[in-house]
Scaffold this motif. Structure first.
Motif, PDB file in Angstrom:
ATOM      1  N   GLY A 299       0.805  -1.213   0.000  1.00 59.60           N
ATOM      2  CA  GLY A 299       0.000   0.000   0.000  1.00 59.60           C
ATOM      3  C   GLY A 299       0.839   1.264   0.000  1.00 59.60           C
ATOM      4  O   GLY A 299       0.510   2.247  -0.668  1.00 59.60           O
ATOM      5  N   SER A 300       1.950   1.232   0.740  1.00 56.51           N
ATOM      6  CA  SER A 300       2.785   2.437   0.845  1.00 56.51           C
ATOM      7  C   SER A 300       3.555   2.727  -0.437  1.00 56.51           C
ATOM      8  O   SER A 300       4.127   3.813  -0.582  1.00 56.51           O
ATOM      9  CB  SER A 300       3.768   2.294   2.010  1.00 56.51           C
ATOM     10  N   THR A 301       3.577   1.803  -1.375  1.00 58.24           N
ATOM     11  CA  THR A 301       4.260   2.041  -2.649  1.00 58.24           C
ATOM     12  C   THR A 301       3.362   2.763  -3.654  1.00 58.24           C
ATOM     13  O   THR A 301       3.835   3.223  -4.691  1.00 58.24           O
ATOM     14  CB  THR A 301       4.716   0.717  -3.299  1.00 58.24           C
ATOM     15  N   LEU A 302       2.065   2.835  -3.361  1.00 59.27           N
ATOM     16  CA  LEU A 302       1.123   3.422  -4.310  1.00 59.27           C
ATOM     17  C   LEU A 302       1.167   4.942  -4.225  1.00 59.27           C
ATOM     18  O   LEU A 302       1.344   5.510  -3.149  1.00 59.27           O
ATOM     19  CB  LEU A 302      -0.289   2.919  -4.031  1.00 59.27           C
ATOM     20  N   TYR A 334      -5.737   0.413  -7.713  1.00 59.75           N
ATOM     21  CA  TYR A 334      -4.842   1.484  -8.175  1.00 59.75           C
ATOM     22  C   TYR A 334      -5.164   2.826  -7.538  1.00 59.75           C
ATOM     23  O   TYR A 334      -4.334   3.740  -7.534  1.00 59.75           O
ATOM     24  CB  TYR A 334      -4.882   1.606  -9.702  1.00 59.75           C
ATOM     25  N   ASP A 335      -6.362   2.959  -6.974  1.00 61.63           N
ATOM     26  CA  ASP A 335      -6.801   4.249  -6.432  1.00 61.63           C
ATOM     27  C   ASP A 335      -6.630   4.359  -4.917  1.00 61.63           C
ATOM     28  O   ASP A 335      -7.112   5.309  -4.306  1.00 61.63           O
ATOM     29  CB  ASP A 335      -8.265   4.498  -6.800  1.00 61.63           C
ATOM     30  N   GLU A 336      -5.935   3.409  -4.288  1.00 63.14           N
ATOM     31  CA  GLU A 336      -5.926   3.363  -2.828  1.00 63.14           C
ATOM     32  C   GLU A 336      -5.061   4.434  -2.167  1.00 63.14           C
ATOM     33  O   GLU A 336      -5.126   4.600  -0.943  1.00 63.14           O
ATOM     34  CB  GLU A 336      -5.540   1.962  -2.344  1.00 63.14           C
ATOM     35  N   ALA A 337      -4.276   5.170  -2.943  1.00 63.37           N
ATOM     36  CA  ALA A 337      -3.602   6.337  -2.366  1.00 63.37           C
ATOM     37  C   ALA A 337      -4.559   7.520  -2.252  1.00 63.37           C
ATOM     38  O   ALA A 337      -4.240   8.534  -1.633  1.00 63.37           O
ATOM     39  CB  ALA A 337      -2.396   6.726  -3.223  1.00 63.37           C
ATOM     40  N   LEU A 338      -5.753   7.363  -2.843  1.00 73.60           N
ATOM     41  CA  LEU A 338      -6.746   8.439  -2.848  1.00 73.60           C
ATOM     42  C   LEU A 338      -7.942   8.137  -1.953  1.00 73.60           C
ATOM     43  O   LEU A 338      -8.507   9.034  -1.341  1.00 73.60           O
ATOM     44  CB  LEU A 338      -7.248   8.675  -4.281  1.00 73.60           C
ATOM     45  N   SER A 339      -8.342   6.859  -1.890  1.00 74.12           N
ATOM     46  CA  SER A 339      -9.548   6.502  -1.142  1.00 74.12           C
ATOM     47  C   SER A 339      -9.606   4.987  -1.028  1.00 74.12           C
ATOM     48  O   SER A 339      -8.730   4.274  -1.534  1.00 74.12           O
ATOM     49  CB  SER A 339     -10.794   6.993  -1.883  1.00 74.12           C
ATOM     50  N   THR A 444      -9.257  10.712 -11.427  1.00 79.51           N
ATOM     51  CA  THR A 444      -9.628   9.392 -10.932  1.00 79.51           C
ATOM     52  C   THR A 444     -10.800   9.507  -9.956  1.00 79.51           C
ATOM     53  O   THR A 444     -10.736  10.262  -8.983  1.00 79.51           O
ATOM     54  CB  THR A 444      -8.434   8.732 -10.199  1.00 79.51           C
ATOM     55  N   PRO A 445     -11.906   8.775 -10.199  1.00 82.32           N
ATOM     56  CA  PRO A 445     -13.039   8.841  -9.272  1.00 82.32           C
ATOM     57  C   PRO A 445     -12.662   8.231  -7.923  1.00 82.32           C
ATOM     58  O   PRO A 445     -11.881   7.280  -7.864  1.00 82.32           O
ATOM     59  CB  PRO A 445     -14.126   8.009  -9.965  1.00 82.32           C
ATOM     60  N   VAL A 446     -13.183   8.804  -6.842  1.00 77.34           N
ATOM     61  CA  VAL A 446     -12.850   8.288  -5.513  1.00 77.34           C
ATOM     62  C   VAL A 446     -14.104   7.741  -4.843  1.00 77.34           C
ATOM     63  O   VAL A 446     -15.229   8.151  -5.130  1.00 77.34           O
ATOM     64  CB  VAL A 446     -12.207   9.364  -4.617  1.00 77.34           C
TER      65      VAL A 446
END
Length: 520
Positions: A299-302, A334-339, A444-446
């Protein structure tokens, strides 16, 4: 020849060329044989693919249940439950400290009624469920077992895992409740009770994942994780439990980062090291020496910048986990750095696993990188560096002492600081962050959580408390308090309590009154 010096994040020097002359291969074991460097099964994925277990949970139990059915319809082979912060630290949704956090990073579970809603339409005897829960893990396990009993399931057949790894919470993550000794007592109670009542359940998932997320290197990840594993085994042995019985139900949880070959070497080294640790602690059954592990991509690499790049990162990490011999795998959206991941992102993450499984050819042979001069050398280097750290921890008196002294925390913090410095000065490249940046607006939608769910959960709790038999509730909590003051196993009492509609917060608070709370 280049004179460029390349050193991994773990401080390992990478040679330009590896040959048989500088590769010392002393381990010629086969897959399924001690020390299991090449895998815990002789046929690995030719016999059975890893479990594709997508981590999910948000909002209410009803909303999470919809996502589980969606994932099952998309082809996942196991469920993985994320709980919100109040649930993780033993607070009901109507507690003042839960305000603003209900359902945000996972699903809110307050009672057996929430558990029924979470798994509606899902037969617990037919699905393997992993629950990422630690300090309150014993309560969630009790709720799961109580629901399985309600469904008429054979408890000897239900399978799954609770993370239940409290030591890494003190070192890296922070969702602890009780002091270490009380927490270790609960964990060994779980080992003892499950060995007879729920024998197929993995009683702990000793976790390097969060240690890595906090900033550790690959070497620190396995050194600290295996040291914690030793502490749990020693605590169980002191309780008089049989290492050849409970040892078979221990599992591990590791991270997969972007350095493909270092990650593969890490997984291979960890298996070899754990086999030796368990043998030295007295295990004689080889199945009790096997390191079985779940992997989650890092997760921390995203990155929030250019989030579609994360699909590439997750693919590399998936390959590392599979070539490293994982038993189950979660791939991040792919969106987990956002939500929290949207349904689309969750589906692409699952499809990444399925493409590796069915199109890449990687699972067609066991340990496909074995014999590589580079990978075998790197496996040895990772193992050597990890043993050096474990020896330091042993000299301190083991993991509990090392955590109490702040050793693990300081080591992790130093590595995290160095990594950030390397990003900021450009020594380490993060595509889209410090190189190859783009001025494009992120569209990117969150995924957003409805703020009204806290009231929904609070209303449910009020209704539950008004209709349950509160005399029975008080009797159950009094019995739990008495048992906690003695040495009786707590699990059967907690199962009875949740069956009588005691809430998670009430059970956790009862033990807070006996054990106290841990303050770092």
């Amino acid at each position: 020849m280049s004179d460029r010096n390349i050193i991994t994040d773990a401080g390992l020097t990478i040679n330009e060329l590896y040959t048989k002359d500088n590769t010392n291969i002393t381990d010629h074991s086969l897959p399924g044989e001690f020390p299991f460097t090449r895998g815990v099964q002789s046929s690995m994925y030719r016999g059975k693919l890893w479990t594709m277990r997508q981590y999910a949970g948000f909002s209410t139990a009803e909303e999470s249940n919809k996502r589980y059915h969606y994932l099952l319809n998309q082809g996942v082979s196991g469920l993985s439950v994320a709980f919100d912060l109040p649930t993780q630290i033993g607070y009901d949704s109507d507690h003042p400290l839960a305000d603003g956090e209900v359902g945000k990073v996972g699903v809110a579970i307050d009672s057996i009624e929430d558990m029924e809603r979470l798994f509606e339409g899902i037969n617990l005897e037919n699905v393997s469920t992993s629950m990422t829960i630690n300090a309150s893990g014993f309560i969630l396990l009790a709720l799961y077992v109580a629901l399985a009993k309600k469904q008429g399931a054979d408890l000897k057949k239900i399978s799954g895992t609770i993370q239940n790894d409290i030591l890494k919470e003190y070192a890296a993550r922070g969702t602890y409740i009780y002091p270490p000794k009380a927490s270790m007592r609960i964990i060994t109670d779980i080992f003892e009770w499950c060995s007879t009542d729920v024998p197929k359940w993995n009683t702990i998932s000793i976790s390097g994942y969060h240690i890595r997320e906090a900033g550790s290197t690959a070497v620190q990840e396995i050194a600290f994780t295996l040291s914690n594993g030793k502490a749990y085994v020693k605590a169980a042995l002191e309780k008089g439990l049989d290492i050849n019985v409970f040892g078979k139900r221990l599992s591990f949880f590791f991270n997969a980062h972007n350095d493909l070959f270092e990650e593969v070497a890490k997984f291979r080294a960890a298996r070899r090291m754990w086999a030796k640790i368990m043998r030295d602690l007295g295990a004689t059954d080889e199945k009790a020496m096997m390191l079985r592990f779940h992997t989650q991509t890092g997760g921390s690499t995203l990155t929030a910048q250019q989030p579609l790049n994360n699909i590439c990162r997750v693919t590399i990490q998936t390959l590392a986990a599979v070539m490293g011999g994982t038993q189950s795998l979660h791939t991040n959206g792919y969106d987990e750095a956002l939500s929290l991941p949207t349904e689309e992102a969750a589906k692409i993450a699952l499809r990444t696993q399925q493409i590796v499984a069915f199109e890449s050819g990687v699972p067609n042979t066991v340990d496909p990188l074995a014999g590589s001069y580079f990978v075998e050398s790197l496996t040895n280097e990772v193992e050597k560096a990890a043993w050096e750290l474990i020896e330091k921890i042993d000299a301190m008196g083991g993991s509990v002492a090392a955590i109490e002294e702040g050793f693990m925390q300081e080591q992790i913090a130093a590595s995290a600081y160095q990594y950030q410095k390397d990003i900021e000065n450009g020594t380490k490249i993060s595509v889209g962050v410090n190189k190859f940046q783009s001025e494009e607006v992120n569209k990117t939608p969150v995924f957003k959580i409805d703020e009204s769910i806290q009231k929904l959960q609070t209303d449910k709790l009020a209704a539950l408390r008004s209709r349950r038999d509160n005399e029975k509730v008080n009797a159950c909590l009094q019995q739990l308090e008495t048992a906690a003051k003695g040495t009786e196993n707590l699990l059967p009492i907690v199962v009875t309590a949740v069956e009588n509609y005691c809430t998670l917060g009430e059970i956790a608070d009862t033990l807070r009154n006996v054990f106290g709370e841990y303050n770092a």
